[in-house]
Scaffold this active site. Structure first.
Site, PDB file in Angstrom:
ATOM      1  N   CYS A  63      58.028   8.274 -49.488  1.00  0.00           N
ATOM      2  CA  CYS A  63      57.087   8.518 -50.591  1.00  0.00           C
ATOM      3  C   CYS A  63      56.496   9.920 -50.514  1.00  0.00           C
ATOM      4  O   CYS A  63      56.513  10.665 -51.490  1.00  0.00           O
ATOM      5  CB  CYS A  63      55.950   7.498 -50.564  1.00  0.00           C
ATOM      6  SG  CYS A  63      56.428   5.883 -51.156  1.00  0.00           S
ATOM      7  N   HIS A  64      55.957  10.253 -49.342  1.00  0.00           N
ATOM      8  CA  HIS A  64      55.100  11.431 -49.250  1.00  0.00           C
ATOM      9  C   HIS A  64      55.825  12.734 -48.979  1.00  0.00           C
ATOM     10  O   HIS A  64      55.225  13.802 -49.066  1.00  0.00           O
ATOM     11  CB  HIS A  64      54.026  11.189 -48.188  1.00  0.00           C
ATOM     12  CG  HIS A  64      53.114  10.059 -48.556  1.00  0.00           C
ATOM     13  ND1 HIS A  64      52.234  10.131 -49.604  1.00  0.00           N
ATOM     14  CD2 HIS A  64      52.980   8.809 -48.038  1.00  0.00           C
ATOM     15  CE1 HIS A  64      51.580   8.989 -49.702  1.00  0.00           C
ATOM     16  NE2 HIS A  64      52.009   8.170 -48.777  1.00  0.00           N
ATOM     17  N   CYS A 100      48.586   1.577 -45.968  1.00  0.00           N
ATOM     18  CA  CYS A 100      49.944   1.980 -46.320  1.00  0.00           C
ATOM     19  C   CYS A 100      50.950   0.977 -45.767  1.00  0.00           C
ATOM     20  O   CYS A 100      51.900   0.602 -46.458  1.00  0.00           O
ATOM     21  CB  CYS A 100      50.255   3.362 -45.750  1.00  0.00           C
ATOM     22  SG  CYS A 100      49.985   4.694 -46.925  1.00  0.00           S
ATOM     23  N   CYS A 104      57.214   6.697 -44.155  1.00  0.00           N
ATOM     24  CA  CYS A 104      56.208   7.538 -44.802  1.00  0.00           C
ATOM     25  C   CYS A 104      56.890   8.624 -45.619  1.00  0.00           C
ATOM     26  O   CYS A 104      56.477   8.946 -46.728  1.00  0.00           O
ATOM     27  CB  CYS A 104      55.314   8.205 -43.761  1.00  0.00           C
ATOM     28  SG  CYS A 104      54.747   7.133 -42.454  1.00  0.00           S
ATOM     29  N   CYS A 117      23.349  12.302 -29.010  1.00  0.00           N
ATOM     30  CA  CYS A 117      24.337  13.383 -29.183  1.00  0.00           C
ATOM     31  C   CYS A 117      23.586  14.721 -29.141  1.00  0.00           C
ATOM     32  O   CYS A 117      24.013  15.678 -28.496  1.00  0.00           O
ATOM     33  CB  CYS A 117      25.072  13.269 -30.508  1.00  0.00           C
ATOM     34  SG  CYS A 117      25.679  11.623 -30.908  1.00  0.00           S
ATOM     35  N   CYS A 169      22.734  16.729 -25.815  1.00  0.00           N
ATOM     36  CA  CYS A 169      23.663  17.705 -25.232  1.00  0.00           C
ATOM     37  C   CYS A 169      24.096  18.746 -26.259  1.00  0.00           C
ATOM     38  O   CYS A 169      24.172  19.929 -25.961  1.00  0.00           O
ATOM     39  CB  CYS A 169      24.918  17.009 -24.722  1.00  0.00           C
ATOM     40  SG  CYS A 169      24.642  15.989 -23.278  1.00  0.00           S
ATOM     41  N   CYS A 192      32.621   9.961 -25.430  1.00  0.00           N
ATOM     42  CA  CYS A 192      31.340  10.590 -25.098  1.00  0.00           C
ATOM     43  C   CYS A 192      30.292   9.518 -24.852  1.00  0.00           C
ATOM     44  O   CYS A 192      29.497   9.607 -23.922  1.00  0.00           O
ATOM     45  CB  CYS A 192      30.875  11.485 -26.262  1.00  0.00           C
ATOM     46  SG  CYS A 192      31.083  13.237 -25.921  1.00  0.00           S
ATOM     47  N   ARG A 236      43.417   3.670 -43.467  1.00  0.00           N
ATOM     48  CA  ARG A 236      44.298   4.090 -44.544  1.00  0.00           C
ATOM     49  C   ARG A 236      45.757   3.904 -44.155  1.00  0.00           C
ATOM     50  O   ARG A 236      46.577   3.508 -44.979  1.00  0.00           O
ATOM     51  CB  ARG A 236      44.036   5.569 -44.893  1.00  0.00           C
ATOM     52  CG  ARG A 236      44.779   6.022 -46.144  1.00  0.00           C
ATOM     53  CD  ARG A 236      44.304   5.263 -47.348  1.00  0.00           C
ATOM     54  NE  ARG A 236      45.095   5.509 -48.523  1.00  0.00           N
ATOM     55  CZ  ARG A 236      46.216   4.873 -48.845  1.00  0.00           C
ATOM     56  NH1 ARG A 236      46.733   3.974 -48.027  1.00  0.00           N
ATOM     57  NH2 ARG A 236      46.852   5.139 -49.959  1.00  0.00           N
TER      58      ARG A 236
END
Lengths: 105, 142, 260
Positions: C179-180, C221, C176, C75, C78, C113, C217
């Site tokens: 709840c959120h 959920c 989603c 990495c 470059c 990449c 994550r």
């Protein structure tokens, strides 16, 4: 095994110095089960020791009761400039070590 | 049994509800060899409620000058409910300068944790702390 | 009205939907996941030594300079010093890759990449290497506000992501938003429901006892509401990640975050 040590960089002679160590290790308890229900074998760091210029100043017996990626913080008296070396071994017999210099003024 | 008799009976239960370590407990006997374990000198600090039982911060401080003549030789940590009850042992000595350990532990549910300190003069001291540990709100099978 | 004015008016009206995108949680009320943690985990996240995520950062730093693949390029070869070249980069992801036209999250960008420029094998999802390098790159944007684009090619992904966010799923038939959006700040057992923002990822999650990605994550959920977990790399995750990043726009990045 990756590990990090943090210590006051330039303590005075006689000063009580805080030493912190963080080791990358799953501390597999032996009570977890995998996707098909088989028990994952226990593998924890069993002994952790710290030597200051070759003399053991701290030792710990650890178990599955210590959290994964174990963190321990203790104190030692800054005496001479030299190396603080950590050694540990786990259930699989793998040994790890890490060292950091201590410059006493 | 009448209500009044029952309540009187309950009140008469021993006040030592904070389970101190039993000196006859084989795990403790290995360290103390039957010597009495006194309350004091040791301060064990745990949060009241754990964020997550997999990693709980713990602090053990022992009141000791940490000199050659008078120091903490070792600190032993016991869990009430974990499958492995002797959680950890820490070995110090006069080169420590200060008898304080901080670490992060796993706790399998709400329980009491006890720290026993072995002093250079052969005496043993303990402290106990209680903590509430709950399960995560949602099942995670990721 | 003159033709020019009519045309101008039509253009303004067409552009309005993009400008007028409603936010369920207004910018002033945005709260990072870290504000829903107990004091201990919040201070652990801010502890640059004891934060367990730092173990992955160290590995990521090494990977940054490790040559790999047919071109034996790293990495660093470059991008030189990540602290300068990667500053603010993670805050703009997910993003559409101009060359391939695909929506990519940071993990996808790193792997692209590797395959395209380095001739190297892509890192597997949730592998230690991918987590480490992603955390390292994202760390260079710590403190910078999330700032993703939902214009042009990204728009269709954003719309799909929003639809996904509001879709009821699983045995519990929850989306989603239930709840959120509707119940953040309220208690679920002993935990306080967060607003569900992605600004700390990859995070060290105590429940996993290790580092994990945003996709992991989202899978967590899904399993929580007893819905089928989509496989890693599903386009639905990427669309959702874009929506989440837009929804959290303005929140500073906290990678490596610490969560329950």
């Amino acid at each position: 095994m990756a590990a990090r040590i943090q210590i006051s960089p330039r303590p005075k002679k006689g000063e009580v110095v805080e030493v912190r160590v963080l080791i990358q290790h799953p501390m597999e308890t032996g009570y977890r089960r995998d996707d098909v229900g088989h028990l994952i074998k226990r593998n924890v760091i069993t002994t952790l020791s710290c030597r200051y210029d070759g003399v053991e100043v701290f030792r710990a017996d650890l178990s599955s009761g210590i959290a994964a990626n174990p963190y321990v913080q203790f104190y030692t008296v800054a005496q001479t400039s030299g190396d603080l070396e950590f050694y540990w071994v786990d259930d699989e017999g793998k040994q790890g070590s890490e060292r950091t210099p201590i410059q006493v003024t | 049994m009448r209500r009044r008799q029952f309540l009187a009976g309950v009140a008469a239960l021993p006040a030592a509800a904070l389970a101190q370590v039993d000196p006859l407990d084989p795990l403790v006997w290995v360290v103390t060899n039957g010597a009495p374990v006194k309350q004091g000198k040791v301060t064990l600090t745990l949060p009241q409620l754990a964020d997550n039982g997999n990693s709980v911060p713990i602090r053990i401080v022992v009141d000791s000058p940490m000199t050659e003549a008078d120091h903490v030789k070792s600190i032993h940590l016991y869990s009430e409910k974990n499958p492995v009850r002797n959680m950890a042992n820490f070995y110090l000595g006069p080169r420590a300068g200060k008898a304080e350990i901080n670490s992060r532990v796993r706790l399998a549910g709400s329980q009491k944790v006890t720290a026993v300190a072995k002093m250079s003069d052969g005496s043993f001291w303990q402290d106990t702390a209680a903590i509430v540990v709950t399960l995560s709100a949602c099942l995670d099978e990721s | 009205m003159s033709r020019a004015v009519t045309l101008a008016l039509a253009l303004v009206l067409l552009a309005l939907p993009a400008l007028a995108q409603q936010r369920a949680i207004p910018l002033a009320e945005l709260k990072s996941g870290s504000s829903f943690l107990g004091a201990d985990l919040r201070s652990l996240q801010n502890d640059d030594f004891a934060n367990p995520g730092t173990l992955w950062l160290e590995r990521g730093e090494k990977l940054w300079s490790s040559p790999a693949g047919a071109k034996n390029q790293s990495c660093a070869g470059c991008h030189q010093d990540a602290k300068t070249s990667m500053l603010g980069v993670a805050a703009r992801y997910p993003k559409v890759d101009a060359e391939s036209g695909r929506l990519l999250d940071l993990e996808g960008r790193i792997n692209l990449c590797r395959t395209r420029r380095m001739g190297a094998q892509p890192f597997k999802y949730e592998s230690e290497e991918l987590l480490a390098i992603t955390a390292y790159v994202a760390r260079q944007s710590r403190g910078m506000p999330l700032n993703v684009s939902i214009d042009g090619a990204a728009r269709s992904h954003f719309d799909a992501g929003e639809k996904s966010y509001r879709l009821r799923r699983g045995q519990m038939n929850l989306s989603c938003a239930h709840c959120h959006e509707a119940n953040w700040g309220k208690r679920l057992l002993s935990e306080t429901i967060s607003q569900g923002h992605p600004n700390g990822y990859p995070v060290y999650r105590m429940e996993w006892q290790t580092m994990g990605s945003l996709e992991r994550r989202l899978r967590a959920c899904l399993s929580g509401i007893r819905a089928e977990m989509l496989p890693y790399g599903s386009p639905e995750y990427l669309d959702l990640e874009l929506y989440l990043a837009w929804r959290a726009q303005g929140l500073p990045m906290e990678t490596p975050g610490v969560r329950r």
